[in-house]
Design an enzyme around this catalytic site. Sequence first.
Site, PDB file in Angstrom:
ATOM      1  N   HIS A  82      -1.714  -3.607   4.246  1.00 53.62           N
ATOM      2  CA  HIS A  82      -0.350  -3.627   3.704  1.00 53.62           C
ATOM      3  C   HIS A  82       0.522  -4.657   4.424  1.00 53.62           C
ATOM      4  O   HIS A  82       0.258  -5.015   5.575  1.00 53.62           O
ATOM      5  CB  HIS A  82       0.294  -2.225   3.715  1.00 53.62           C
ATOM      6  CG  HIS A  82       0.767  -1.727   5.037  1.00 53.62           C
ATOM      7  ND1 HIS A  82       0.969  -0.391   5.318  1.00 53.62           N
ATOM      8  CD2 HIS A  82       1.097  -2.368   6.191  1.00 53.62           C
ATOM      9  CE1 HIS A  82       1.402  -0.256   6.545  1.00 53.62           C
ATOM     10  NE2 HIS A  82       1.486  -1.428   7.091  1.00 53.62           N
TER      11      HIS A  82
ATOM     12  N   ASP B  43      11.779  -3.610   5.571  1.00 51.91           N
ATOM     13  CA  ASP B  43      11.642  -2.257   5.017  1.00 51.91           C
ATOM     14  C   ASP B  43      12.410  -1.236   5.843  1.00 51.91           C
ATOM     15  O   ASP B  43      12.947  -1.556   6.916  1.00 51.91           O
ATOM     16  CB  ASP B  43      10.146  -1.871   4.941  1.00 51.91           C
ATOM     17  CG  ASP B  43       9.353  -2.233   6.200  1.00 51.91           C
ATOM     18  OD1 ASP B  43       9.981  -2.434   7.266  1.00 51.91           O
ATOM     19  OD2 ASP B  43       8.133  -2.318   6.124  1.00 51.91           O
TER      20      ASP B  43
ATOM     21  N   GLU C  68       1.710  -0.860  -0.079  1.00 54.04           N
ATOM     22  CA  GLU C  68       0.393  -0.273   0.153  1.00 54.04           C
ATOM     23  C   GLU C  68      -0.589  -0.732  -0.923  1.00 54.04           C
ATOM     24  O   GLU C  68      -0.162  -1.261  -1.966  1.00 54.04           O
ATOM     25  CB  GLU C  68       0.518   1.268   0.131  1.00 54.04           C
ATOM     26  CG  GLU C  68       1.485   1.837   1.166  1.00 54.04           C
ATOM     27  CD  GLU C  68       0.953   1.804   2.598  1.00 54.04           C
ATOM     28  OE1 GLU C  68       0.019   1.032   2.894  1.00 54.04           O
ATOM     29  OE2 GLU C  68       1.488   2.540   3.453  1.00 54.04           O
TER      30      GLU C  68
ATOM     31  N   ASN D   2      -4.817  -1.251   6.712  1.00 52.46           N
ATOM     32  CA  ASN D   2      -5.268  -1.179   5.315  1.00 52.46           C
ATOM     33  C   ASN D   2      -4.809  -2.380   4.492  1.00 52.46           C
ATOM     34  O   ASN D   2      -4.896  -2.364   3.276  1.00 52.46           O
ATOM     35  CB  ASN D   2      -4.783   0.129   4.659  1.00 52.46           C
ATOM     36  CG  ASN D   2      -3.266   0.166   4.491  1.00 52.46           C
ATOM     37  OD1 ASN D   2      -2.561  -0.726   4.940  1.00 52.46           O
ATOM     38  ND2 ASN D   2      -2.768   1.200   3.844  1.00 52.46           N
TER      39      ASN D   2
HETATM   40  P1  PGA Z   1       1.842  -2.882  13.841  1.00 51.13           P
HETATM   41  O1  PGA Z   1       2.144  -2.606  12.311  1.00 51.13           O
HETATM   42  O2  PGA Z   1       2.412  -4.219  14.146  1.00 51.13           O
HETATM   43  O3  PGA Z   1       2.555  -1.770  14.557  1.00 51.13           O
HETATM   44  O4  PGA Z   1       0.362  -2.835  14.000  1.00 51.13           O
HETATM   45  C1  PGA Z   1       1.953  -3.595  11.374  1.00 51.13           C
HETATM   46  C2  PGA Z   1       2.204  -3.047   9.996  1.00 51.13           C
HETATM   47  O5  PGA Z   1       1.936  -1.866   9.744  1.00 51.13           O
HETATM   48  O6  PGA Z   1       2.686  -3.812   9.138  1.00 51.13           O
END
Ligand code: PGA
Length: 267
Positions: free
Chosen positions: A136, A65, A141, A134
């Site tokens: 995702h 992304d 999302e 959450n």
């Molecule tokens: P993080 O993010 O590894 O910084 O916890 C993971 C994500 O949001 O996919």
Amino acid sequence: MEILIRPTPEEVAVTAADILSAHIKRGAVLGLATGSTPLATYRQLIARHRAGELSFAGCRAFLLDEYVGLAPEHEQSYHYTIRNEFTAHIDIDDAAVHSPDGADPRPWEAAERYERAIIDAGGVDVQLLGIGTNGHIGFNEPAGSLNSTTHMETLHQQTVVDNSRFFDSEDEVPTHALTQGLATIRRARHLVLLATGLGKAEAVAKLAEGPLSASCPASSLQLHPQATVVVDEEAASHLVEKEYYRYIEAHRPAWQGYDGQPIEGVL
Ligand code: PGA
């Protein structure tokens, strides 16, 4: 889905690096993720490269992304971040490291181009994933389509809060991103999702043991024939079937590689 539980985040990174190394040695198309969780894995891979054990020379890479509205040279763009944290420190050709063009004023066209580029490259062999608090994956999302391809997504407010640590203020976090869709991600031949820390425990339980639901985008891994989830004890702490997952690993056939391939010469 295979769930591997490790005592510490460092051991999660070692297992993830072992899995990825098997693919890298075959000159894989790598799917890379940004965020904090994969950093320790990238450090492991860089160390193996520096020790002369691993070459990325035949590999290509596609990021999951990119923020919309950040130029590639912006320090928080994922284009910049993946180079800074990983690909500039290994022997992959920089031109072979791809990400969606978040600076394109016509993001829907950039999304379509990116989807096509992945297909034209023959698809991703191994996709590394983190998971949001959450649920995702990428920037998919909750409540998005389980069958989405690369598209523009509006970041959830929780994601904006979670990611504001990388920016001077919450207001600076972009509101939109281009992300591989859940169908794009599932086309990768092997999915490797990493999660560490108590903050991810609920999301991990929903991903592995909750219903398949767009409310937890990561649950779409349940549809994938080869998904490996590597977690530390804290992130595993809400899993009901934790002991069964350990039992499965303890009884792994000797011929079965963690990259999903039979290990040559074992039988
Ligand atoms: P993080 O993010 O590894 O910084 O916890 C993971 C994500 O949001 O996919």
